[in-house]
Structure formats: C-alpha cells, structure tokens
Scaffold this motif. Structure first.
Motif, mmCIF file in Angstrom:
data_model
loop_
_atom_site.group_PDB
_atom_site.id
_atom_site.type_symbol
_atom_site.label_atom_id
_atom_site.label_comp_id
_atom_site.label_asym_id
_atom_site.label_seq_id
_atom_site.Cartn_x
_atom_site.Cartn_y
_atom_site.Cartn_z
ATOM 1 N N SER A 265 -10.643 1.022 24.381
ATOM 2 C CA SER A 265 -10.882 -0.173 23.407
ATOM 3 C C SER A 265 -10.724 -1.338 24.467
ATOM 4 O O SER A 265 -10.291 -1.238 25.639
ATOM 5 C CB SER A 265 -9.709 -0.423 22.416
ATOM 6 O OG SER A 265 -9.939 0.410 21.456
ATOM 7 N N LYS A 266 -11.172 -2.652 24.051
ATOM 8 C CA LYS A 266 -11.122 -3.774 24.728
ATOM 9 C C LYS A 266 -10.939 -4.939 23.814
ATOM 10 O O LYS A 266 -10.976 -4.954 22.704
ATOM 11 C CB LYS A 266 -12.665 -3.951 25.473
ATOM 12 C CG LYS A 266 -13.772 -4.177 24.541
ATOM 13 C CD LYS A 266 -14.987 -4.161 25.247
ATOM 14 C CE LYS A 266 -16.523 -4.450 24.242
ATOM 15 N NZ LYS A 266 -17.421 -4.620 24.804
ATOM 16 N N VAL A 267 -10.721 -6.050 24.562
ATOM 17 C CA VAL A 267 -10.384 -7.417 23.787
ATOM 18 C C VAL A 267 -11.816 -8.226 23.957
ATOM 19 O O VAL A 267 -12.222 -8.228 25.114
ATOM 20 C CB VAL A 267 -9.002 -8.056 24.214
ATOM 21 C CG1 VAL A 267 -9.166 -8.425 25.584
ATOM 22 C CG2 VAL A 267 -8.809 -9.254 23.067
ATOM 23 N N ILE B 205 -5.045 -5.817 23.337
ATOM 24 C CA ILE B 205 -5.990 -4.962 22.942
ATOM 25 C C ILE B 205 -5.154 -4.121 21.866
ATOM 26 O O ILE B 205 -3.966 -3.825 22.204
ATOM 27 C CB ILE B 205 -6.414 -4.011 24.133
ATOM 28 C CG1 ILE B 205 -7.109 -4.786 25.117
ATOM 29 C CG2 ILE B 205 -7.024 -2.735 23.697
ATOM 30 C CD1 ILE B 205 -7.508 -3.982 26.445
ATOM 31 N N GLU C 254 -6.025 -0.772 20.242
ATOM 32 C CA GLU C 254 -6.695 0.669 19.906
ATOM 33 C C GLU C 254 -7.645 0.890 18.685
ATOM 34 O O GLU C 254 -6.805 0.891 17.644
ATOM 35 C CB GLU C 254 -5.954 2.179 20.512
ATOM 36 C CG GLU C 254 -5.354 1.776 21.627
ATOM 37 C CD GLU C 254 -6.369 1.882 22.887
ATOM 38 O OE1 GLU C 254 -7.637 2.416 22.523
ATOM 39 O OE2 GLU C 254 -6.333 1.093 24.029
ATOM 40 N N ARG D 35 -10.932 -7.366 18.182
ATOM 41 C CA ARG D 35 -9.861 -8.183 18.476
ATOM 42 C C ARG D 35 -10.362 -9.199 19.487
ATOM 43 O O ARG D 35 -11.081 -9.236 20.432
ATOM 44 C CB ARG D 35 -8.881 -7.427 19.368
ATOM 45 C CG ARG D 35 -8.041 -6.401 18.444
ATOM 46 C CD ARG D 35 -6.948 -7.119 17.802
ATOM 47 N NE ARG D 35 -5.647 -7.247 18.512
ATOM 48 C CZ ARG D 35 -4.686 -7.824 17.931
ATOM 49 N NH1 ARG D 35 -4.232 -8.094 16.627
ATOM 50 N NH2 ARG D 35 -3.443 -7.893 18.594
ATOM 51 N N ARG E 290 -12.643 -3.742 29.942
ATOM 52 C CA ARG E 290 -11.173 -4.112 29.033
ATOM 53 C C ARG E 290 -11.509 -5.531 28.326
ATOM 54 O O ARG E 290 -10.912 -5.543 27.278
ATOM 55 C CB ARG E 290 -10.075 -4.044 29.991
ATOM 56 C CG ARG E 290 -9.970 -2.794 30.966
ATOM 57 C CD ARG E 290 -9.883 -1.642 30.072
ATOM 58 N NE ARG E 290 -8.822 -1.404 28.909
ATOM 59 C CZ ARG E 290 -7.652 -1.351 28.986
ATOM 60 N NH1 ARG E 290 -6.955 -1.051 30.116
ATOM 61 N NH2 ARG E 290 -6.986 -1.194 27.887
#
Length: 643
Positions: free
Chosen positions: A2-4, A202, A204, A209, A246
């Motif tokens: 996952s990333k932001v 972040i 998951e 986000r 990320r």
C-alpha cells in the motif's frame, strides 16, 4: 504494498499595494528558486496557485518566469488552481462580486497561459457553507480547505485523508483537506522526518489515502534562507523520487479521476487553526476589532452601491475594483495586514478611482457640486455624515466625538485617503513597558481639554487621566448651517476631582473649499465657574507612500524641513507634510498656536519579528485656556491640498 497519495500544493501570493522592493526580493530569493526546483524535478507532480495581484505583477515585470512555469504545465508536471483576481475573502464581498472575482481570474489566467484551472484556491481558506453555489456554477471541480474546518464541524479527523463532496443550492464542489500535521513539519523539520510522517499515514488495503500539504510558496527562500531552502527541497524531492512505491505525488484532478470522493459532507465556517485563533473563530470578527479594516470594507460597499447605478465598469477599472478587495489589508494575525499602511493606501486609491468614474458616468452630482448625506455608513446602527463633492469626500462620525474619519481626494492622479491613519490596538504580543493602547480612534477634529501639565509625550503615548473632559468621545448633533457648510454641536463636562463638572459647549463649523476644507472650532463655558485647561484640537495626516522607490516623506514647520520621525513642540500657525510623489498637505490655523507634532507609529508582529510601522503624522493644535462663565474661545484650522 500500500501507499499514500501526496498533493504538494504551493500558494504564491503578494498583495495589492506591496512595495516593489519586497516583490523583487521575494522574486529573486523564492520564486526563481522554486522554478529551478520544478524544472529539476519535472517528473514529479506539483500543484500551484498564483494569486491575482501577483499574477498581474509577474505578467508585467517577469513574463519570462511565467512562460517557464506554463511550459511545465504543458509537460504535465504542474497543475494550476484558479483564485479570485483580487485574492479577496469571498464571503465578505457582495455575492455577484464573488463570481466576478473568480471569472476575472480564470479569464486573465487563460489569456496568459492557455490553461483553464480546474480547482479553486480559497484565500486564507476562509470557508462558509454558501460558497459551493458560486464555485460549482463556474465549473470548478475542487477546493482546498483545512482539516480544522472538518473537526470544527464535528467530524472525526480521519475523514480528512480523503476527498469529499459538498453542495449548496444544488451546486457541488469536491473538497480536499489540508493536513495541519504535515504543515507544521514541512519544511521546518528534516526531509526524512516528513517522509516518515507520510508513510505513517498509509493504511493497508486503502489506496485512496491522501495527505495534502498546501501552504505559502514564500516559505522557501523568504521565510527560510534561500540556500537552506534549496538544499531542503532537493533532499526532500529526491526522497520522493526514491520512495514512489510508498508515496505517490499526485495532482488533485488525477486523484479525483482515480479515486473519486468518499461521499457527501456539510461543513461549518472555518479556516486554518491560527486564523481561527486570531479571529476568535470567525473571520468577520476582524471587521469588529479593527475600525480601519471595517472602514475599507464599508467604503467598498458604498462604492458598490454607486456602481449599481453607473453600469458596467471598463475592464481596467473592473480589475482595479476587484484588486481593492484584496484580503491582506482587512485583517491581522502573525502578518502585518491592516497595520501595513502601504496596503491600505492601495485599497483606497483603487476604490476612489472607481468611485470617481461611477459619479461621472451616473451624473451623480447632477447640477449640484455638494451633497450632504446622513446614512449608517458603517452599519453600526448610528448615522454618519458624508460630505461629497466631485473632488473630495469628508466622512464624519457624530457619535465618535464629531470626528473626521475619512478624507478622500478624488482628483485624477492624486487619489488618496488623507485620513488613512491607524489606531494602536491592544494585541496579545504587545506587553511592552510603556505601551498603552489608544483609547480612541486616531482620526481628526477630536477636541481635548487637557490638564495644564500635559505634554506631547502624554498625548502620543496615552498617559492616563490627562484629558479632563468628555468632549473627545461625546456624541455630536448635526445642526443646520449656512449654505455649503455643516455644523456639529456637543455639550460636555470639564471634570476636576472633588467638584461637580463645569458644563462646556463645543461647536465645529465645517466649510468645504476648492482644495480642502476649513473648520471653525468654538468652546464655550456655560457652567457657573471658571476652568483652566489646555485645549487640544487633534489631527492625523496620512502622507502618500512611494511604493516604487520608497522616497521619504518630511514636514515643513517654521521654514525648516524635518523628517516625519522627528517630533517636537513648536509655536506656529502652519505645518506642511510633503511626499516626493504627492502635493503638499497643509494644516493652517488663523492664529499662532503651540503645536505638538509626532509620528504616529504602531507595532506589529510578523514572521520576521517585531516591526515599528509609521502610520501618519499626528498634529495637535494647543491653546492654554482659562474661561469664565459665559466666555468662549474660537479658532479655525484649514486642511489644504497644495494643488
């Protein structure tokens, strides 16, 4: 993994009336630096807003910079946000002006760049729930407001990490929330710390986000040293490159296209946290605290009424009118705002230019050259007296000591409010020994009966209990006068400890002339015993500020030129205030007086520390009086523009 998502938005702004020296310094130290950064990291995504006043300045003085910025827009690195051409606080201006402000910005921006912005930067992020009705109807997709507005409404803060939709009257706009947490560490802490903050958001399994940093571009190179700013930005953006898996730098329109909105929200009024603190939770409170801010606002509304009878403004004047709504001069917090005289002067110049055009276009004066109007100009429930001619306006407040609170010169090329001086207010940061806030508004024609031992220092620094009468603040009644003049009368008391007051009648008889006005002052003892005091007749004069070259003003008294910072006590009948860019402004009495002269200065806190800011020249005509019952004293003072 996952990333932001990360929106990095920079707001470029300098206000209407900014000093040329400051504009150029910031251009050299900040804007050129940021252009270099954008070019060096053109593979990343930045969102920028250039305020209307600055956009016009750059188009005139640095078109090559704009051209390079627009090329980066062509490459897809920059996304542009619209604004109001005057960078005005939208909720405090008339509803149709809100739309006009944004339309004019979009039109000028498209003419310069070829781009139509998709979002709207809201000045100072002052949000009120009715704004979507205008924004949505203009076809703009999104706005940035602060997470403090979300939490002030009662929603949990976690909702700030997404985009939402809101509406008014069926018109919708998408809302992104600026994250206060990152705003307080970027760029003040090391780049690695900012990266850790971003990664810490972040969640998951939640690719939508979002973290939004939206703040002043001038933080880089102006607030913070240019060399340090460059090294910080290069280090931070290099981290963004190396951590794309990320943190994804993204444009707002890209985010909306990929993730859309979470749903519908309705929001309370709001702004960023510090603005809420400074304004006691609501921006319009500044118009209550600062009479000078309120004066400009109500002047704008008065000109607006005249505009409605004159028809559409030519485009050049329309832009001038909209620039006169620029927010900076209407408030005060960490920044100089209303205390900065050069900003206030620019507001009045533009409003007076527009006012003169409306009067000429609508035949406002018809066959007469003098209009006397009783109207609640400042909406406080009490009427003010407005005296208007094609060449000048005198605005008088009977309820505040019968004082002159605005004095406009409407002569073409010399538009200026000679009475645009500033009261010294109590501020939380002003706990300096010897500082006493003004107990009255620093305007003109105010009468004092000082104790005999009072001097210049006592007056200008507000030594308590020196004024022994209540005439300074007394409500004055407007009485009939001869043709072309007005009369103000009040009944007050002269107070001495242990004795009943001596009743004193005051009269001010005002007559306008072709290049100024003359006021006859009368003070009569109508009591049953003699009193002795120093009569003080107070004036304040705002010299014209040279924003281009900052040439210094001075005054001439008894044939000697003196710097405005050099005060003193003189025996004279006249004083002339000079500015290299403006005709002489002369105060002249029909008799010789003791005259107290002092620079009126205020203290303001800015991002660079405390500043002493000259606001005008304070002049007090003084006469030692001993009046027996039935005796009176009179003198006349003329205010003359040497043109």
């Amino acid at each position: 993994m996952s990333k932001v998502n990360f929106i990095f938005a920079l707001h470029f702004h300098q206000p209407t009336g900014q000093l040329k020296r400051i504009n150029e310094r910031i251009f050299e130290n900040s804007y050129k630096l940021l252009l270099d950064v954008f070019k060096s990291f053109s593979d990343l995504r930045f969102t920028i807003h250039i305020s209307g006043p600055l956009l016009l300045y750059l188009a005139k003085n640095h078109p090559e910079w704009l051209e390079e910025v627009f090329k980066l827009g062509d490459l897809g690195s920059l996304e542009f946000m619209a604004g109001s051409i005057g960078e005005s606080i939208l909720p405090i201006i008339p509803r149709d002006d809100r739309e006009l402000q944004i339309r004019e910005y979009i039109k000028i921006f498209e003419e310069l760049s070829g781009f139509k912005p998709r979002g709207l930067w809201i000045p100072e992020r002052i949000w009120e729930p009715h704004l979507p009705e205008v924004i949505g109807r203009l076809g703009l997709e999104y706005v940035f407001i602060d997470d403090s507005t979300l939490t002030k409404t009662g929603y949990p803060h976690d909702l700030a990490y997404y985009s939402w939709i809101t509406e008014d009257s069926g018109q919708v706009v998408r809302v992104f929330f600026i994250d206060a947490g990152i705003r307080y560490i970027l760029p003040w802490e090391p780049p690695q710390r900012v990266l850790e903050y971003l990664i810490g958001k972040i969640k998951e399994g939640d690719p939508a986000r979002l973290i939004l940093w939206g703040s002043d571009a001038e933080k880089f190179g102006e607030w913070m040293d240019s060399g340090h700013s460059r090294s910080w930005l290069y280090a931070f953006l290099d981290l963004m490159r190396r951590n794309r898996s990320r943190v994804s730098m993204i444009h707002p329109s890209e985010y909306l296209r990929e993730y859309g909105v979470k749903g519908l929200l309705y929001l309370d009024t709001g702004s960023y946290d510090k603005m809420l603190e400074w304004s006691r939770g609501f921006f319009r409170n500044f118009l209550v605290k600062y009479k000078e801010a309120d004066n400009m606002h109500k002047k704008m509304l008065w000109v607006k009424k005249k505009l409605e009878k004159a028809g559409d403004l030519p485009r050049e004047l329309r832009v001038e009118y909209l620039l006169a709504q620029c927010n900076d001069a209407y408030w005060h917090g960490l920044f100089g705002g209303v205390y900065l005289a050069h900003l206030r002067q620019a507001i009045y110049e533009k409003l007076i230019k527009v006012e003169r055009w409306t009067e000429e276009k609508s035949n406002y004066f018809s066959s007469e050259n003098f209009r006397k109007i009783m109207v609640d100009f400042d909406y406080d429930g009490l009427s003010e007296l407005l005296l208007e001619t094609p060449m000048q306006n005198l605005y008088i407040k009977p309820s505040d000591g019968g004082t002159l609170f605005e004095y406009d010169v409407k002569i073409k090329g010399f538009e200026h409010n000679l009475q645009d001086t500033m009261t010294r207010y109590g501020e939380p940061y002003l706990n300096k020994p010897g500082f006493n806030p003004d107990w009255y508004r620093r305007v003109s024609w105010r009468l004092h009966l000082w104790s005999p031992d009072t001097g210049l220092y006592d007056w200008i620094n507000n030594t308590p209990f020196k004024d022994m009468s209540d005439l300074a603040l007394k409500n004055h009644h407007v009485a009939p006068g001869e043709e072309g003049e007005v009369v103000l009368r009040a009944l007050g008391g002269f107070y001495q400890y242990g004795s009943p007051p001596v009743m004193v009648a005051a009269e001010k008889r005002v007559r306008l002339t072709s290049n100024g006005h003359t006021t006859l002052f009368r003070v009569r003892n109508i009591g049953d015993r003699e009193f002795t005091a120093k009569l003080g007749i107070e004036y304040h004069v705002a010299w014209k500020i040279d924003r281009e070259n900052e040439a210094k003003p001075y005054y001439i008294i008894n044939g000697v030129s003196r710097d405005v910072s050099e005060g003193g006590v003189f025996s004279t009948e006249r004083i002339t205030i000079k500015s290299p860019i403006y005709p002489g402004i002369r105060l002249e009495s029909n008799t010789q007086h003791e005259v107290w002269v002092a620079q009126l200065s205020s203290y303001s806190r800015t991002e660079k520390g405390f500043m002493e800011i000259p606001q005008g020249l304070a002049v007090m005509f003084v006469e030692q009086l001993s009046l027996k019952p039935g005796e009176e004293y009179e003198t006349s003072i003329s205010w003359i523009l040497e043109i």
